[in-house]
Design an enzyme around this catalytic site. Structure first.
Site, mmCIF file in Angstrom:
data_model
loop_
_atom_site.group_PDB
_atom_site.id
_atom_site.type_symbol
_atom_site.label_atom_id
_atom_site.label_comp_id
_atom_site.label_asym_id
_atom_site.label_seq_id
_atom_site.Cartn_x
_atom_site.Cartn_y
_atom_site.Cartn_z
ATOM 1 C CD GLU A 41 -2.538 1.311 2.670
ATOM 2 O OE1 GLU A 41 -2.892 0.250 3.232
ATOM 3 O OE2 GLU A 41 -2.732 2.439 3.160
ATOM 4 N NE ARG A 45 -0.384 8.486 5.424
ATOM 5 C CZ ARG A 45 -0.232 7.659 6.440
ATOM 6 N NH1 ARG A 45 0.826 7.764 7.226
ATOM 7 N NH2 ARG A 45 -1.105 6.727 6.675
ATOM 8 C CB THR A 69 -3.356 8.387 3.203
ATOM 9 O OG1 THR A 69 -2.395 7.518 3.775
ATOM 10 C CG2 THR A 69 -3.601 9.530 4.191
ATOM 11 C CE LYS A 129 -5.715 2.381 7.855
ATOM 12 N NZ LYS A 129 -4.640 2.953 7.041
HETATM 13 C C1 3PG Z 1 -1.246 3.867 8.160
HETATM 14 O O1 3PG Z 1 -0.442 4.619 7.640
HETATM 15 O O2 3PG Z 1 -2.191 3.350 7.597
HETATM 16 C C2 3PG Z 1 -1.007 3.575 9.549
HETATM 17 O O3 3PG Z 1 -0.735 4.776 10.182
HETATM 18 C C3 3PG Z 1 0.121 2.650 9.750
HETATM 19 O O4 3PG Z 1 0.318 2.602 11.085
HETATM 20 P P1 3PG Z 1 1.707 2.124 11.697
HETATM 21 O O5 3PG Z 1 2.734 3.103 11.240
HETATM 22 O O6 3PG Z 1 1.485 2.172 13.184
HETATM 23 O O7 3PG Z 1 1.992 0.731 11.209
#
Ligand code: 3PG
Length: 210
Positions: A41, A45, A69, A129
């Site tokens: 994924e 961002r 995101t 999710k």
């Molecule tokens: C995301 O980006 O979907 C989550 O913030 C991932 O979370 P993590 O960095 O705690 O694995």
């Protein structure tokens, strides 16, 4: 195109990537490919994210790519156009659900409450999710959702680490987990490929105990 549950079933760990550098993300994709991790994924961002999705899709067509995101409806079409097979949001809104429906997109919306799931059910969404999993005591939440939402499954993300990922995956209503632990931004920026490889191997090895 497979539906979202089929996609997640194929690989129970989704490496979540926050990346802006094309070459470094391609190197990460190469490692995931070599380690037989068929999914990735890329979060929207950073400015370059869609270009990165496009190039990874072109160079590593066997990797099932998600765009993460997603916060604005128009990002769904641009992600699909770039080559994403599925789209992921940290939350759930009506405009996102409407757009995912009109684009026939594989959409994994974020859910953190029963109300989120009720909204998704209006659009026949059966997989969410669970975010941010550990911050909302995700394990207990998932167990509590089993009775009122027996046909709903989750991909807990947020705070997933070696200490907890197998416990999440052992839950009957968990289909996969997402995490940055095996490919976080510092590791990618520092080109710490050895740590990334070791962590991916560590997570994968644990799956054989399920
Ligand atoms: C995301 O980006 O979907 C989550 O913030 C991932 O979370 P993590 O960095 O705690 O694995």
């Amino acid at each position: 195109m497979d539906n979202i549950i089929d996609i997640l079933h194929d690989c129970p760990i989704i490496p979540v990537v926050v990346a802006n550098d094309m070459d470094k993300t391609l190197k990460l994709a190469e490692i995931l490919s070599e380690e037989n991790v068929p999914i990735m994924e890329v979060t929207l961002r950073r400015a370059n994210a869609l270009k990165i999705i496009k190039e990874v899709h072109s160079q590593f067509p066997s990797i099932t790519l998600g765009a993460g995101t997603i916060k604005h409806p128009e990002q769904i079409a641009s992600s699909l156009h770039a080559g994403a097979s599925f789209t992921v949001s940290p939350g759930i809104t009506k405009p996102l659900l409407e757009e995912a429906k009109s684009q026939a997109a594989n959409f994994l919306p974020g859910a953190a409450s029963a109300s989120d799931i009720l909204l998704g059910e209006e659009y026949n969404i059966k997989c969410y999710k669970l975010f941010p999993a550990t911050a909302i005591n995700g394990l207990d939440l998932i167990k509590a959702f089993r009775s009122p939402f027996p046909d709903v499954t989750f991909c807990p993300t947020g705070g997933i680490i070696p200490d907890n990922y197998l416990t999440y995956l052992q839950q009957t209503n968990v289909v996969s987990v997402g995490c940055t632990w095996c490919c976080n931004i510092e590791q990618i920026e520092n080109e710490d490929w050895q740590t990334i490889t070791t962590r991916v191997q560590q997570l994968k090895a644990g799956l054989s105990t399920l």
